[in-house]
Write a protein that holds these residues in place. Structure first.
Motif, mmCIF file in Angstrom:
data_model
loop_
_atom_site.group_PDB
_atom_site.id
_atom_site.type_symbol
_atom_site.label_atom_id
_atom_site.label_comp_id
_atom_site.label_asym_id
_atom_site.label_seq_id
_atom_site.Cartn_x
_atom_site.Cartn_y
_atom_site.Cartn_z
ATOM 1 N N ILE A 1 -58.371 -52.253 -72.027
ATOM 2 C CA ILE A 1 -59.427 -53.190 -72.427
ATOM 3 C C ILE A 1 -60.801 -52.542 -72.247
ATOM 4 C CG2 ILE A 1 -60.572 -55.357 -71.795
ATOM 5 C CD1 ILE A 1 -57.780 -56.521 -71.252
ATOM 6 N N ARG A 2 -60.957 -51.748 -71.181
ATOM 7 C CA ARG A 2 -62.225 -51.059 -70.962
ATOM 8 C C ARG A 2 -62.490 -50.016 -72.038
ATOM 9 N NH1 ARG A 2 -60.902 -49.776 -64.701
ATOM 10 N NH2 ARG A 2 -61.141 -51.903 -63.854
ATOM 11 N N MET A 3 -61.453 -49.433 -72.588
ATOM 12 C CA MET A 3 -61.608 -48.391 -73.613
ATOM 13 C C MET A 3 -61.622 -48.951 -75.029
ATOM 14 S SD MET A 3 -59.168 -45.258 -72.257
ATOM 15 C CE MET A 3 -57.621 -46.184 -72.411
ATOM 16 N N GLU A 4 -61.390 -50.243 -75.183
ATOM 17 C CA GLU A 4 -61.164 -50.840 -76.512
ATOM 18 C C GLU A 4 -62.320 -50.592 -77.475
ATOM 19 O OE1 GLU A 4 -61.994 -53.860 -79.497
ATOM 20 O OE2 GLU A 4 -62.947 -53.840 -77.517
ATOM 21 N N LYS A 5 -63.551 -50.810 -77.034
ATOM 22 C CA LYS A 5 -64.699 -50.663 -77.932
ATOM 23 C C LYS A 5 -64.853 -49.207 -78.367
ATOM 24 C CE LYS A 5 -69.585 -51.811 -78.431
ATOM 25 N NZ LYS A 5 -70.779 -52.404 -77.779
ATOM 26 N N ARG A 6 -64.703 -48.288 -77.433
ATOM 27 C CA ARG A 6 -64.819 -46.867 -77.765
ATOM 28 C C ARG A 6 -63.716 -46.455 -78.743
ATOM 29 N NH1 ARG A 6 -63.771 -41.742 -73.671
ATOM 30 N NH2 ARG A 6 -64.057 -40.096 -75.251
ATOM 31 N N ALA A 7 -62.498 -46.920 -78.503
ATOM 32 C CA ALA A 7 -61.383 -46.581 -79.397
ATOM 33 C C ALA A 7 -61.605 -47.152 -80.794
ATOM 34 C CB ALA A 7 -60.078 -47.120 -78.825
ATOM 35 N N ARG A 8 -62.124 -48.355 -80.886
ATOM 36 C CA ARG A 8 -62.385 -48.987 -82.183
ATOM 37 C C ARG A 8 -63.370 -48.157 -83.006
ATOM 38 N NH1 ARG A 8 -61.678 -54.553 -83.805
ATOM 39 N NH2 ARG A 8 -61.021 -55.087 -81.677
ATOM 40 N N ASN A 9 -64.340 -47.537 -82.328
ATOM 41 C CA ASN A 9 -65.356 -46.748 -83.030
ATOM 42 C C ASN A 9 -64.818 -45.430 -83.586
ATOM 43 O OD1 ASN A 9 -67.453 -48.576 -82.707
ATOM 44 N ND2 ASN A 9 -68.079 -47.718 -80.731
ATOM 45 N N TYR A 10 -63.590 -45.060 -83.248
ATOM 46 C CA TYR A 10 -63.005 -43.841 -83.782
ATOM 47 C C TYR A 10 -62.463 -44.051 -85.203
ATOM 48 C CZ TYR A 10 -63.289 -40.743 -79.731
ATOM 49 O OH TYR A 10 -63.739 -39.914 -78.735
ATOM 50 N N TYR A 11 -62.372 -45.295 -85.641
ATOM 51 C CA TYR A 11 -61.849 -45.595 -86.977
ATOM 52 C C TYR A 11 -63.010 -45.755 -87.953
ATOM 53 C CZ TYR A 11 -57.385 -46.213 -84.676
ATOM 54 O OH TYR A 11 -56.247 -45.992 -83.949
ATOM 55 N N ALA A 12 -62.919 -45.080 -89.082
ATOM 56 C CA ALA A 12 -64.026 -45.078 -90.040
ATOM 57 C C ALA A 12 -64.215 -46.443 -90.695
ATOM 58 C CB ALA A 12 -63.786 -44.020 -91.117
ATOM 59 N N GLU A 13 -63.144 -47.205 -90.846
ATOM 60 C CA GLU A 13 -63.266 -48.531 -91.445
ATOM 61 C C GLU A 13 -63.244 -49.613 -90.369
ATOM 62 O OE1 GLU A 13 -58.996 -50.185 -92.753
ATOM 63 O OE2 GLU A 13 -59.629 -48.455 -93.919
ATOM 64 N N LYS A 14 -63.784 -50.749 -90.694
ATOM 65 C CA LYS A 14 -63.820 -51.856 -89.745
ATOM 66 C C LYS A 14 -62.402 -52.350 -89.472
ATOM 67 C CE LYS A 14 -65.786 -56.443 -88.998
ATOM 68 N NZ LYS A 14 -66.581 -57.550 -89.611
ATOM 69 N N ILE A 15 -62.046 -52.482 -88.196
ATOM 70 C CA ILE A 15 -60.730 -52.968 -87.797
ATOM 71 C C ILE A 15 -60.825 -54.471 -87.556
ATOM 72 C CG2 ILE A 15 -58.851 -52.755 -86.132
ATOM 73 C CD1 ILE A 15 -59.362 -50.249 -87.848
#
Length: 434
Positions: free
Chosen positions: A103-117
């Motif tokens: 959960i702490r890493m969720e925002k950082r991991a989401r930013n690795y995807y070029a399209e909106k998740i």
């Protein structure tokens, strides 16, 4: 008067329309989702998928959010839970601890995807946890000399999913896997996570078999301030040239070169490079073109195509793999070129047909994205063309090929030259005696 009123009405109508359209455009631009600065996991462009969708599309398992809801891949979701159960049994941690960290890493991991998740935090975290545990257990089992009985039961799925793991659209950020692995084994890990990855992927996925060479090369890359973004990025790092060189920007350009047969006819020797840490370590000195061993196997096209698309999306200036493919496409223009490189030990053809080797490189022609001012094979290409344009190199090659190929031919040629010289001397002597 009526005409003036009509013109005023049109002007007001035009003014209102312009204002409304301008406001509409501004609102739409403000509502655009921001492109994450860390993005490195991309959808494959439609033009690439139109050429060969099968090398970009997962066939067995979805990894990450981009293919999560595909109906044909749902059968593996139950197996993921089985792997997850086995992995947790290896650790002394509660599942709650992993979820908290994720959960702490969720925002950082989401930013690795070029399209909106378009997934809420809970859904996204659930996918990352389940898929990460699945990958980690599969890799531990794949590198273990004493696998558990339950893992052995699942072994057939491990081998089927390996190629799905190196598809650009089927990725999880590397830092997520690394963090969860370190949390699972804080004191006595079976091995470092990077080492585990290299053991699992080398062979038919990564061509350099020496683990210590791979490990040293990746660590040197990381020491320059770079990071491993995901598994496709790791494959690219493993195949980078040992010396990252760019051509001078003032004169760099894509240079076409003769194919392998034409180079040989022009006097260039084509040899396998004796020892190399990379496929891309091509050398040309004193008429000898040395190329590292290339093993062409069933997964070669899949691996290369996904790396090429990553370069096109993320490394357009440093598209070293694209440069290599472009160079090899010119060398392997026909089946005869492939036969020559196979005979010289430069290519090992595990697919059984030289026509397939040449076709593979020509089929990837549309995948490569090349930033011309940084073409790292510029100097070699220019030197090859210069060498081929010297007539004596071709004459020397022709003499060696046609008259001195075997000891008997050399002896016959030498005898013929001696006889010719003796005849010439006899003729001159007779002429002088007159």
């Amino acid at each position: 008067m009526e005409r003036r009123l009509g013109e005023d009405a049109r002007e007001n109508y035009t003014s209102i329309s312009v204002d409304a359209l301008a406001t509409s455009f501004k609102n739409e631009m403000e509502e655009l989702p921001k492109i994450p600065p860390k993005c490195c996991i991309y959808r494959v462009p439609p033009t690439n998928k139109a050429l060969k969708a099968e090398v970009y599309t997962p066939r067995v398992v979805s990894i990450g959010p981009l293919h999560h809801n595909k109906k044909e891949l749902q059968g593996m979701e139950e197996h993921k839970l089985r792997y997850m159960k086995v992995f947790l049994s290896r650790t002394n941690k509660n599942l709650d601890e992993f979820i908290t960290v994720m959960i702490r890493m969720e925002k950082r991991a989401r930013n690795y995807y070029a399209e909106k998740i378009d997934l809420c935090v809970d859904e996204f975290v659930k996918i990352l946890i389940k898929d990460s545990f699945f990958i980690l257990e599969a890799m531990i089992w794949g590198s273990s000399t004493n696998p558990t009985r339950e893992a052995f039961y699942l072994s057939d799925q491990v081998f089927q999913f390996k190629t799905d793991l190196v598809l650009l659209e089927n990725q999880i950020p590397f830092f997520v896997l690394d963090t969860l692995f370190q949390l699972a084994f804080p004191e006595n890990p079976p091995m470092k996570f990077l080492e585990l990855c290299l053991i699992y992927l080398r062979g038919n996925i990564i061509q350099i078999m020496d683990k210590s060479k791979l490990l040293r090369k990746v660590k040197e890359y990381l020491n320059t301030g770079h990071e491993i973004k995901h598994f496709v990025d790791l494959l690219r790092i493993c195949h980078l040239p040992s010396a990252l060189m760019r051509a001078p920007r003032n004169n760099a350009k894509l240079i076409s070169i003769p194919n392998a047969v034409q180079l040989q006819e022009a006097g260039v020797q084509l040899l396998k490079l004796g020892s190399s840490d990379s496929l891309l370590d091509i050398k040309f000195t004193k008429g000898v073109l040395e190329i590292p061993l290339l093993v062409v196997h069933d997964y070669f096209e899949l691996v290369m195509c996904n790396i090429l698309v990553l370069e096109g999306c993320h490394y357009s200036i440093d598209s070293y793999i694209g440069h290599y493919v472009f160079f090899m496409q010119m060398l392997l223009d026909t089946d005869k070129d492939a036969d020559l490189l196979i005979q010289n030990g430069i290519i090992e053809d595990w697919m059984g047909r030289s026509s397939t080797v040449a076709a593979l490189f020509n089929k990837t022609r549309g995948e490569a994205s090349i930033y011309i001012p940084s073409y790292y094979l510029y100097d070699i290409s220019e030197s090859l063309n210069t060498y081929c344009n010297v007539p004596r190199h071709k004459w020397k090659a022709t003499l060696k090929r046609d008259y001195c190929r075997t000891p008997w031919m050399f002896a016959s040629t030498t005898a013929g030259v001696i006889l010719l010289l003796l005849t010439l001397l006899s003729t001159i002597s007779s002429f002088l005696a007159l």
